[in-house]
Design an enzyme around this catalytic site. Sequence first.
Site, PDB file in Angstrom:
ATOM      1  N   TYR A 175       0.861  -1.183   0.000  1.00 13.38           N
ATOM      2  CA  TYR A 175       0.000   0.000   0.000  1.00 13.38           C
ATOM      3  C   TYR A 175       0.895   1.231   0.000  1.00 13.38           C
ATOM      4  O   TYR A 175       1.429   1.602   1.049  1.00 13.38           O
ATOM      5  CB  TYR A 175      -0.867  -0.075   1.256  1.00 13.38           C
ATOM      6  CG  TYR A 175      -1.959   0.963   1.370  1.00 13.38           C
ATOM      7  CD1 TYR A 175      -3.221   0.742   0.828  1.00 13.38           C
ATOM      8  CD2 TYR A 175      -1.735   2.146   2.065  1.00 13.38           C
ATOM      9  CE1 TYR A 175      -4.236   1.683   0.975  1.00 13.38           C
ATOM     10  CE2 TYR A 175      -2.749   3.093   2.202  1.00 13.38           C
ATOM     11  CZ  TYR A 175      -3.996   2.849   1.657  1.00 13.38           C
ATOM     12  OH  TYR A 175      -5.006   3.761   1.796  1.00 13.38           O
ATOM     13  N   GLY A 205      16.714  -2.688  36.124  1.00 10.71           N
ATOM     14  CA  GLY A 205      17.739  -2.968  35.130  1.00 10.71           C
ATOM     15  C   GLY A 205      17.355  -4.113  34.212  1.00 10.71           C
ATOM     16  O   GLY A 205      17.637  -4.082  33.014  1.00 10.71           O
ATOM     17  N   GLN A 263       1.269   4.794  -0.113  1.00  7.66           N
ATOM     18  CA  GLN A 263       0.645   6.105   0.032  1.00  7.66           C
ATOM     19  C   GLN A 263       1.676   7.137   0.474  1.00  7.66           C
ATOM     20  O   GLN A 263       2.007   8.055  -0.277  1.00  7.66           O
ATOM     21  CB  GLN A 263      -0.510   6.025   1.028  1.00  7.66           C
ATOM     22  CG  GLN A 263      -1.212   7.362   1.255  1.00  7.66           C
ATOM     23  CD  GLN A 263      -2.414   7.245   2.188  1.00  7.66           C
ATOM     24  OE1 GLN A 263      -3.346   6.490   1.936  1.00  7.66           O
ATOM     25  NE2 GLN A 263      -2.374   7.987   3.276  1.00  7.66           N
ATOM     26  N   THR A 264       2.232   6.970   1.694  1.00  4.75           N
ATOM     27  CA  THR A 264       3.154   7.947   2.272  1.00  4.75           C
ATOM     28  C   THR A 264       4.351   8.216   1.363  1.00  4.75           C
ATOM     29  O   THR A 264       4.898   7.305   0.749  1.00  4.75           O
ATOM     30  CB  THR A 264       3.650   7.426   3.643  1.00  4.75           C
ATOM     31  OG1 THR A 264       2.519   7.263   4.489  1.00  4.75           O
ATOM     32  CG2 THR A 264       4.630   8.394   4.286  1.00  4.75           C
ATOM     33  N   SER A 311       1.057  12.951   6.933  1.00  6.37           N
ATOM     34  CA  SER A 311      -0.277  13.330   7.407  1.00  6.37           C
ATOM     35  C   SER A 311      -1.087  14.029   6.317  1.00  6.37           C
ATOM     36  O   SER A 311      -2.281  13.780   6.173  1.00  6.37           O
ATOM     37  CB  SER A 311      -0.145  14.260   8.617  1.00  6.37           C
ATOM     38  OG  SER A 311       0.411  13.567   9.716  1.00  6.37           O
ATOM     39  N   ARG A 350      10.490 -10.537  42.075  1.00  2.60           N
ATOM     40  CA  ARG A 350      11.602  -9.708  42.510  1.00  2.60           C
ATOM     41  C   ARG A 350      11.411  -9.241  43.949  1.00  2.60           C
ATOM     42  O   ARG A 350      10.344  -8.736  44.303  1.00  2.60           O
ATOM     43  CB  ARG A 350      11.721  -8.490  41.589  1.00  2.60           C
ATOM     44  CG  ARG A 350      12.804  -7.497  41.971  1.00  2.60           C
ATOM     45  CD  ARG A 350      14.164  -8.025  41.634  1.00  2.60           C
ATOM     46  NE  ARG A 350      15.185  -6.983  41.726  1.00  2.60           N
ATOM     47  CZ  ARG A 350      16.460  -7.180  41.412  1.00  2.60           C
ATOM     48  NH1 ARG A 350      16.866  -8.373  41.002  1.00  2.60           N
ATOM     49  NH2 ARG A 350      17.332  -6.212  41.505  1.00  2.60           N
ATOM     50  N   GLY A 401       5.313  -0.750   4.016  1.00  2.00           N
ATOM     51  CA  GLY A 401       5.787  -2.073   4.409  1.00  2.00           C
ATOM     52  C   GLY A 401       5.601  -3.052   3.268  1.00  2.00           C
ATOM     53  O   GLY A 401       4.618  -2.978   2.532  1.00  2.00           O
ATOM     54  N   GLU A 440      -1.293   5.559  10.415  1.00  5.53           N
ATOM     55  CA  GLU A 440      -2.760   5.701  10.361  1.00  5.53           C
ATOM     56  C   GLU A 440      -3.243   6.952  11.086  1.00  5.53           C
ATOM     57  O   GLU A 440      -4.239   6.927  11.798  1.00  5.53           O
ATOM     58  CB  GLU A 440      -3.431   4.452  10.942  1.00  5.53           C
ATOM     59  CG  GLU A 440      -3.307   3.232  10.083  1.00  5.53           C
ATOM     60  CD  GLU A 440      -3.945   3.412   8.708  1.00  5.53           C
ATOM     61  OE1 GLU A 440      -5.066   3.943   8.647  1.00  5.53           O
ATOM     62  OE2 GLU A 440      -3.306   3.058   7.711  1.00  5.53           O
ATOM     63  N   ARG A 466       2.154   2.725  40.144  1.00  2.00           N
ATOM     64  CA  ARG A 466       2.571   2.860  38.741  1.00  2.00           C
ATOM     65  C   ARG A 466       2.014   1.711  37.897  1.00  2.00           C
ATOM     66  O   ARG A 466       1.637   1.909  36.748  1.00  2.00           O
ATOM     67  CB  ARG A 466       4.104   2.870  38.649  1.00  2.00           C
ATOM     68  CG  ARG A 466       4.751   4.101  39.275  1.00  2.00           C
ATOM     69  CD  ARG A 466       6.224   3.866  39.557  1.00  2.00           C
ATOM     70  NE  ARG A 466       7.027   3.840  38.351  1.00  2.00           N
ATOM     71  CZ  ARG A 466       8.275   3.336  38.290  1.00  2.00           C
ATOM     72  NH1 ARG A 466       8.834   2.805  39.371  1.00  2.00           N
ATOM     73  NH2 ARG A 466       8.951   3.363  37.162  1.00  2.00           N
TER      74      ARG A 466
END
Lengths: 493, 493
Positions: B115, B381, B117-118, B124, B290, B157, B404, B313
């Site tokens: 495909y 780490g 396009q870009t 964009s 851990r 791609g 996209e 978190r």
Amino acid sequence: MKVAWAGSRHAVEVADRMARLVASDPVFRKDTRTMLSRKELFKDTLKKAAHAWKRIVELRLTEEEANLLRLYVDQPGYVDLHWGMFVPAIKGQGTEEQQKKWLPMAYKFQIIGCYAQTELGHGSNVQGLETTATFDPSADEFVMHSPTLTSSKWWPGGLGKASTHAVVYARLITEGKDYGIHGFIVQLRSLDDHSPLPGVTLGDIGGKFGSGAYNSMDNGVLRFDHVRIPRDQMLMRLSQVTREGKYVHSDVPKQLLYGTMVYVRQTIVADASKALSRAVCIAVRYSAIRKQFGSQDGGPETQVLNYKTQQSRLFPLLASAYAYRFVGQWLKWLYTDVTQKLEAKDYSTLPEAHACTAGLKSVTTSATADAIEECRKLCGGHGYLNSSGLPELFAVYVPACTYEGDNVVLLLQVARFLMKTVAQVATGKQPVGTIAYMGNIQHLMQCKSAVNTAEDWLNPAAIKEVFEARALRMAVNCAQNISKAPSQEERFL
Amino acid sequence: MKVAWAGSRHAVEVADRMARLVASDPVFRKDTRTMLSRKELFKDTLKKAAHAWKRIVELRLTEEEANLLRLYVDQPGYVDLHWGMFVPAIKGQGTEEQQKKWLPMAYKFQIIGCYAQTELGHGSNVQGLETTATFDPSADEFVMHSPTLTSSKWWPGGLGKASTHAVVYARLITEGKDYGIHGFIVQLRSLDDHSPLPGVTLGDIGGKFGSGAYNSMDNGVLRFDHVRIPRDQMLMRLSQVTREGKYVHSDVPKQLLYGTMVYVRQTIVADASKALSRAVCIAVRYSAIRKQFGSQDGGPETQVLNYKTQQSRLFPLLASAYAYRFVGQWLKWLYTDVTQKLEAKDYSTLPEAHACTAGLKSVTTSATADAIEECRKLCGGHGYLNSSGLPELFAVYVPACTYEGDNVVLLLQVARFLMKTVAQVATGKQPVGTIAYMGNIQHLMQCKSAVNTAEDWLNPAAIKEVFEARALRMAVNCAQNISKAPSQEERFL
């Protein structure tokens, strides 16, 4: 601005000269770095390190020049640990006799050293390291041993392939008693054929983030099976084990070690500025070239640098690169100041200097890692290509958030320090250094900003007062909140 | 929960079966992926793609099963573009006759499509693409041409090495007039020896972020030097060029194309949940194993999962993985709803559906990229080692923020839509779908939350009202602010 950035006219000149030296030397080329296999990349790193050393000797470069040359070669490798950790550890923790024996060999690269502290099971909690160094008075030797899987040394740079020696941190055990973590100089590989010595198991721990990035470094794993070293290879500046196996402290104050920590973190803050400025430079240049949208009538499109959405993301990062540069220079002053005070046995400013460098290390490295990734996104799809430089800048930088103190753990240390300070201020003790403002608690807790118009913000004193009032009020508020926690442990978990 | 996650018992069964099929097949092994050179990695991808196809045919897998098999093979490659972009483009934009001619060849892999396009200079801003397709009535052919460097197709791609054909987007020029961007089926490589056809320049654009990651994909560059294709290779479902060179619209409504965009973005939101759940799974398991700190008396250390700093978190990311999963399922419903309405020529919900998918694509992919990196840091780490899986999860996922629809550009589209809606609500028009709440403007602009105790938040209606009031007030406030901007362009730059 160039002079302000570099620090002096002299610094500009040296940096320029070293940058040109690296750029013009085909051995130092970087353009194929992300296309090499891991093995090729490692060989390339060895070649560059050897060539850099050859040039440093040939051109009789000063230490300042040599450091800049390595900065511009810009490929992590075992020499970073040799010069940055192995040599300083011997200088800082070795006796004069030990320094006389080991440093000349290290300076001439007759031995290559690394710094084996972190283990598979222990990073932040250094006191929890499991490797043992048990003194055997019958042979006047220490027996180095890895008693568990988790006690394997894991991560040290230069360990996997290059180093012949390491400063190894292990639990010192003598007369049946565990005296905690101490440093030992241990030979790992033969100086004849570079093969691991008997009882020593060595390896590379595998691929890391990125295509090239830190994959040029041989971060390694190390295990000991009852490896014997002479007693005098314990680093004995601060404490010794006698011929009989007695553990004794020297009269050198332990606080001197903290000076080294301040030094290392000071360089990390300076490095944050360097990494960020590289990323910002690429993103600014891209934004000035790239055009997209904005043409309704077939005319040229708008430079993306002119979009407010681009500016509001990019310009604060540009400003931060300068801010980190200048705070890095100030930290250099702080290190000198602390060192002079330590030599005069004045430890009064050490807690504040320690909290200050811990906090700045954490804040600048986290912000820089995020900023490099933001710069990458600001270059749109092109930022995803290695040829933009940005993916590798991110991958090679981001471990700075973890090494030399995990950023979250460090921020908790700063929090503890601030809470302690709030408590002390309440008892009338005057804080020093960057937190001296907290002594002004009466005013800051109730003051109202005199800012009325936008122009009033141009007065730095107005900005400073607002920051101080906000920081202090948040600290006091936090202290009140955590005082409600049922136990001391739960306050900082 | 497993059934809720997969969507049905049937889906759990199929996913389990396909996962085991991939895990038990040595050709699909992934453990050496980050150690391969780029060339070896690309060959490995070709081998896996061919093997997957062989297994799909041998086992007569359904489309659902085949898609899941490819999901678990988990290595980006040209087949993703062939099935995900090339075939759908022909289905969506080709006439029945064109579909009959091209799809059977594509289904049997007699041709491989991508495909295109870009371009190097345009991502964009699709309307700014520069490649031209000029109709030559004397030969009944289009002449495909790349007039500038920036008009080179860049990024597609499968283009660099694998594809024989592409759907190429180019400016349609006939009778001297530029009719804007249209799609064309163009053969790029010989079906005999796979060499580029005359006038076609092809190449791989080089290494990308990470060690393996998207480096298994041959993202490519393509240039045309006056390459001729038959007129009937223009995709003619929506508009045609006649034998004489007249440009005519068909009676198929253009809005149908937007349905495809809703579909693609819906799958991206679903993929965000998959990527995030993988990262969170690794970080949760690591945190449960851990241990670090927390032992004052020689007892076992504390699992890091028990630290509030780790929980605060990690747990929101775990919750987000589920939230994105369920919003992805809802978007599937939205796509079905929009499609049915489009078929009945009802375009009333399209703007809202478009804004909704654009916003959710942007929010979920940005948050997921950040969250994967946060999961990596939550593993300390060890998260920096490729063997943790996290560096590659990040590197392979993060382009979702750009492809996209760049996330910042998409959010600006959502902002425009919201500002338009605020203006319409003021004139009494009732908004539909997810923004129906904005019609309740009288109440929401002045309501006060009835929440008094923590328990009151357990009432979903209370949470919903607060979010609605906050969102609407921010939208109205923003509309008032930008109405002060001197020109329309400056409002959204």
